[in-house]
Design a protein around this motif. Structure first.
Motif, PDB file in Angstrom:
ATOM      1  N   PRO A 244      -2.802  10.387  -3.089  1.00 57.33           N
ATOM      2  CA  PRO A 244      -2.636   9.253  -4.334  1.00 57.33           C
ATOM      3  C   PRO A 244      -2.868   7.904  -3.772  1.00 57.33           C
ATOM      4  CG  PRO A 244      -0.504  10.097  -4.049  1.00 57.33           C
ATOM      5  CD  PRO A 244      -1.403  11.027  -3.062  1.00 57.33           C
ATOM      6  N   TYR A 245      -2.556   7.736  -2.689  1.00 57.28           N
ATOM      7  CA  TYR A 245      -2.649   6.380  -2.082  1.00 57.28           C
ATOM      8  C   TYR A 245      -3.792   5.874  -1.395  1.00 57.28           C
ATOM      9  CZ  TYR A 245       2.414   6.482  -3.065  1.00 57.28           C
ATOM     10  OH  TYR A 245       3.493   6.730  -3.778  1.00 57.28           O
ATOM     11  N   GLU A 246      -4.896   6.681  -1.512  1.00 64.17           N
ATOM     12  CA  GLU A 246      -6.179   6.660  -1.029  1.00 64.17           C
ATOM     13  C   GLU A 246      -7.260   6.613  -2.336  1.00 64.17           C
ATOM     14  OE1 GLU A 246      -7.301   9.309   1.997  1.00 64.17           O
ATOM     15  OE2 GLU A 246      -5.341   9.707   2.695  1.00 64.17           O
ATOM     16  N   GLU A 247      -8.138   6.094  -2.347  1.00 62.35           N
ATOM     17  CA  GLU A 247      -9.112   6.056  -3.314  1.00 62.35           C
ATOM     18  C   GLU A 247     -10.324   7.091  -3.048  1.00 62.35           C
ATOM     19  OE1 GLU A 247     -10.051   2.608  -6.352  1.00 62.35           O
ATOM     20  OE2 GLU A 247     -11.540   2.551  -4.889  1.00 62.35           O
ATOM     21  N   LEU A 248     -10.069   8.483  -3.238  1.00 66.38           N
ATOM     22  CA  LEU A 248     -11.314   9.395  -2.856  1.00 66.38           C
ATOM     23  C   LEU A 248     -12.260   9.385  -3.792  1.00 66.38           C
ATOM     24  CD1 LEU A 248      -9.007  12.451  -1.768  1.00 66.38           C
ATOM     25  CD2 LEU A 248     -10.105  10.390  -0.378  1.00 66.38           C
ATOM     26  N   TYR A 249     -11.689   9.045  -5.497  1.00 63.14           N
ATOM     27  CA  TYR A 249     -12.814   9.146  -6.583  1.00 63.14           C
ATOM     28  C   TYR A 249     -12.713   7.924  -7.055  1.00 63.14           C
ATOM     29  CZ  TYR A 249     -12.798  14.311  -5.256  1.00 63.14           C
ATOM     30  OH  TYR A 249     -12.712  15.429  -4.466  1.00 63.14           O
ATOM     31  N   PRO A 250     -13.491   6.903  -6.804  1.00 66.19           N
ATOM     32  CA  PRO A 250     -13.155   5.718  -7.626  1.00 66.19           C
ATOM     33  C   PRO A 250     -13.629   5.872  -8.945  1.00 66.19           C
ATOM     34  CG  PRO A 250     -14.988   5.605  -5.479  1.00 66.19           C
ATOM     35  CD  PRO A 250     -14.598   6.880  -5.893  1.00 66.19           C
ATOM     36  N   GLU A 251     -14.296   6.999  -9.555  1.00 65.16           N
ATOM     37  CA  GLU A 251     -14.466   7.108 -11.111  1.00 65.16           C
ATOM     38  C   GLU A 251     -12.942   7.424 -11.615  1.00 65.16           C
ATOM     39  OE1 GLU A 251     -15.916  11.165  -9.120  1.00 65.16           O
ATOM     40  OE2 GLU A 251     -15.637   8.850  -8.775  1.00 65.16           O
ATOM     41  N   PHE A 252     -12.022   8.070 -10.843  1.00 64.43           N
ATOM     42  CA  PHE A 252     -10.604   8.177 -11.361  1.00 64.43           C
ATOM     43  C   PHE A 252      -9.976   7.113 -11.522  1.00 64.43           C
ATOM     44  CE2 PHE A 252     -11.140  13.034  -9.995  1.00 64.43           C
ATOM     45  CZ  PHE A 252     -11.688  13.240 -11.149  1.00 64.43           C
TER      46      PHE A 252
ATOM     47  N   ARG B 129       0.924  -1.265  -0.011  1.00 60.66           N
ATOM     48  CA  ARG B 129       0.094  -0.083  -0.111  1.00 60.66           C
ATOM     49  C   ARG B 129       0.647   1.373   0.053  1.00 60.66           C
ATOM     50  NH1 ARG B 129      -3.961  -2.929   4.358  1.00 60.66           N
ATOM     51  NH2 ARG B 129      -5.489  -3.844   2.740  1.00 60.66           N
ATOM     52  N   LYS B 130       2.092   1.132   0.600  1.00 57.76           N
ATOM     53  CA  LYS B 130       3.021   2.233   0.406  1.00 57.76           C
ATOM     54  C   LYS B 130       3.595   2.673  -0.820  1.00 57.76           C
ATOM     55  CE  LYS B 130       4.120   2.408   5.516  1.00 57.76           C
ATOM     56  NZ  LYS B 130       5.338   2.289   6.503  1.00 57.76           N
ATOM     57  N   ALA B 131       3.720   1.410  -1.558  1.00 57.94           N
ATOM     58  CA  ALA B 131       4.260   1.551  -2.882  1.00 57.94           C
ATOM     59  C   ALA B 131       3.483   1.660  -4.109  1.00 57.94           C
ATOM     60  CB  ALA B 131       5.368   0.078  -3.309  1.00 57.94           C
ATOM     61  N   ASN B 132       2.301   1.225  -3.920  1.00 59.65           N
ATOM     62  CA  ASN B 132       1.290   1.284  -5.014  1.00 59.65           C
ATOM     63  C   ASN B 132       0.226   2.534  -4.841  1.00 59.65           C
ATOM     64  OD1 ASN B 132       2.505  -0.836  -6.198  1.00 59.65           O
ATOM     65  ND2 ASN B 132       1.644  -2.318  -4.811  1.00 59.65           N
ATOM     66  N   PRO B 133       0.102   3.581  -5.760  1.00 58.06           N
ATOM     67  CA  PRO B 133      -0.552   4.504  -5.804  1.00 58.06           C
ATOM     68  C   PRO B 133      -2.191   3.843  -6.043  1.00 58.06           C
ATOM     69  CG  PRO B 133       0.658   4.815  -7.608  1.00 58.06           C
ATOM     70  CD  PRO B 133       1.238   3.558  -7.033  1.00 58.06           C
ATOM     71  N   LYS B 134      -3.217   4.593  -5.634  1.00 60.89           N
ATOM     72  CA  LYS B 134      -4.573   4.190  -5.964  1.00 60.89           C
ATOM     73  C   LYS B 134      -4.990   5.242  -6.963  1.00 60.89           C
ATOM     74  CE  LYS B 134      -5.317   0.941  -2.944  1.00 60.89           C
ATOM     75  NZ  LYS B 134      -4.092   0.810  -2.191  1.00 60.89           N
ATOM     76  N   PHE B 135      -4.246   6.363  -7.120  1.00 55.20           N
ATOM     77  CA  PHE B 135      -4.585   7.220  -7.991  1.00 55.20           C
ATOM     78  C   PHE B 135      -3.375   7.891  -8.927  1.00 55.20           C
ATOM     79  CE2 PHE B 135      -4.490  11.914  -9.232  1.00 55.20           C
ATOM     80  CZ  PHE B 135      -5.853  12.052 -10.408  1.00 55.20           C
TER      81      PHE B 135
END
Length: 513
Positions: A484-492, A446-452
């Motif tokens: 970027p390491y959180e999924e604030l906007y799933p549509e993105f 989770r620290k290495a892989n961005p969600k956004f």
């Protein structure tokens, strides 16, 4: 903003004044020329980075500051300037170049002693603009403003952006270099960095045999930006070069981690501080492809493709080694250092991949595992960022392997599913060798892989909205890239929609800006 805090150490260090002849290009024996921004009568603020402004010591924005953000009404303590440098472009020596569109306001030292250089980009012609107008268009300015901040929050060394503003005038650009110039809205970005010094600054002085200035420039850089170097005489310059090699390798590894492709890694676009600099035809990776280049100017050779970025960094360092040779005077040292670059790069690259996969350490057989994974990603055209997001969900049992078929940019079939499931078997076998817990493994991932990530098609949509007078998407993207390491906007957090395939600016683009 407290603009009075800006000072100009470069002008004190390396004098030279060409302000009376702003279109003169050749400026031998100096590394800069003083110049004033063009000035714009009807600027309009689009975005201002207040957190950065506070951090570097300029304080809060006020309406009276708008003029300064585009280079108007400068205070008496500021004498803008542009710097000269040289470079190798697409592998060929290009001779003297320089800041054709960037104009330095100067430097700020905040209350903690941190140094920050500030420059306008798109504020008018300089002696190094050649035949260009020194302006910038909205699309390239939005891209630089947002992407430099996105990289900062991804924890990738980078320049940053303070402001984005319309100039109130239109400029003519041939976006695809196909003989169809059009009017586009002009804009100015203020960008910041600890320093904008490039490989090309040193290449120019060395090529001109200005060895005294070359030494002064190296001493200036070491004294102000490399406090860890305490050696003297020739050893000081050896340590300087070694440190640049390490910083450059670490930077490119970070590009690989987040899937960033620079697109134009000329030596004049390489920072001696190991920063990502000059956001032109870049792209974040959509479908995984080692041969992907976002720069249409880089076709068909693909010199600056994603998978070649480590190799090109080493090639560029060879050119810097040639430039610094008059100070170092030790060919064997330079060759040994450059030959060591490859082993250092790939070992640390693989350690980075271990983090993305949640492995506790690099093991002897991991090179084969990574090679097989790359081949699978390339063959199935799986989305790079979303693949690791799904791998995390697979690891914490919230998704099944069935979800991975949604990540491909190709039609799916049973044969692809079989190959993917075979990979998962090898992955589970490798994870079983970890000595850390499953929870710790997931934490590493989770620290290495961005969600956004800031994909090109999102930038395209944002630029279109700003052109039409709306900043709603700009504000959403800004919030997303700051986390970027959180999924604030799933549509993105989706792969590039098929409707954007082949549209210029959504996956590939030219150097036009």
């Amino acid at each position: 903003m407290n603009i009075e805090r800006i000072s100009q150490p470069f002008i004190r260090k390396f004098p030279g004044d060409f302000s009376n002849n702003p279109m003169q290009r050749n400026t031998p024996k100096v590394v800069f020329a003083t110049i004033n921004p063009a000035g714009f009568d009807h600027p309009q603020l689009i975005a201002f980075n207040e957190a950065l402004s506070e951090e570097i010591g300029l304080g809060k924005y006020e309406e009276k500051d708008l003029g300064f953000l585009v280079g108007n009404g400068l205070p008496e303590n500021i004498q803008p300037y542009a710097t000269a440098y040289a470079g190798h472009q697409f592998g060929n020596w290009a001779g003297q170049l320089g800041d054709g569109r960037a104009i330095f306001a100067g430097e700020i030292i905040n209350d903690t002693g941190k140094r920050t250089e500030i420059q306008w980009k798109g504020a008018g012609a300089t002696p190094y603009s050649r035949h260009a107008d020194g302006r910038a268009v909205l699309r390239s300015s939005v891209r630089e403003y947002l992407m430099s901040e996105a990289m900062y929050h991804l924890r990738v060394p980078t320049t940053r952006a303070l402001s984005l503003a319309f100039t109130g005038e239109d400029v003519v650009r041939d976006m695809m270099y196909n003989g169809n110039p059009q009017l586009e809205k002009g804009a100015v970005v203020i960008r910041t960095a600890e320093s904008f010094l490039r490989f090309g600054h040193f290449e120019l002085m060395s090529a001109q045999r200005e060895y005294k200035t070359l030494q002064e420039l190296a001493d200036f850089t070491i004294e102000n930006y490399y406090p860890e170097i305490t050696s003297t005489d020739q050893q000081k310059y050896k340590d300087f070069f070694e440190n640049i090699c390490i910083r450059t390798a670490n930077l490119i590894i970070e590009w690989f981690r987040v899937g960033f492709v620079h697109g134009v890694m000329n030596t004049d676009n390489m920072s001696v501080l190991g920063l990502t600099i000059d956001y032109g035809p870049y792209s974040m990776m959509d479908e995984y492809d080692l041969n992907f280049t976002p720069n249409t100017t880089d076709l068909p050779g693909r010199r600056y493709a994603f998978g070649k970025q480590g190799q090109i960094a080493q090639w560029n360092l060879w050119q810097l080694a040639n430039a610094l040779h008059p100070l170092i005077k030790d060919e064997k040292f330079l060759e040994d250092t450059l030959n060591h670059f490859g082993s250092y790069f790939w070992e640390n690259h693989d350690k980075m991949l271990c983090q993305k996969f949640g492995f506790d350490q690099l093991r002897e057989d991991d090179e084969e595992f990574f090679t097989n994974w790359q081949a699978l990603m390339q063959e199935l055209q799986l989305d790079y960022t979303l693949f690791f997001n799904e791998l995390e969900r697979l690891s914490d049992n919230t998704h099944s392997p069935e979800y991975f078929k949604q990540l491909s940019y190709l039609p799916w079939d049973q044969e692809k599913q079989r190959k993917l499931e075979n990979f998962f078997t090898s992955y589970q076998n490798r994870v079983s060798l970890n000595v850390i817990s499953k929870e710790d493994s997931l934490m590493i991932m989770r620290k290495a892989n961005p969600k956004f990530i800031l994909r090109n098609y999102l930038l395209y949509e944002c630029i279109e909205e700003i052109s039409q007078g709306s900043t709603e998407m700009l504000e959403k993207l800004t919030k997303a890239l700051e986390n970027p390491y959180e999924e604030l906007y799933p549509e993105f957090s989706t792969k590039r929609p098929t409707g954007y395939n082949g549209i210029s600016g959504c996956s590939t683009l030219s150097c036009s800006s």
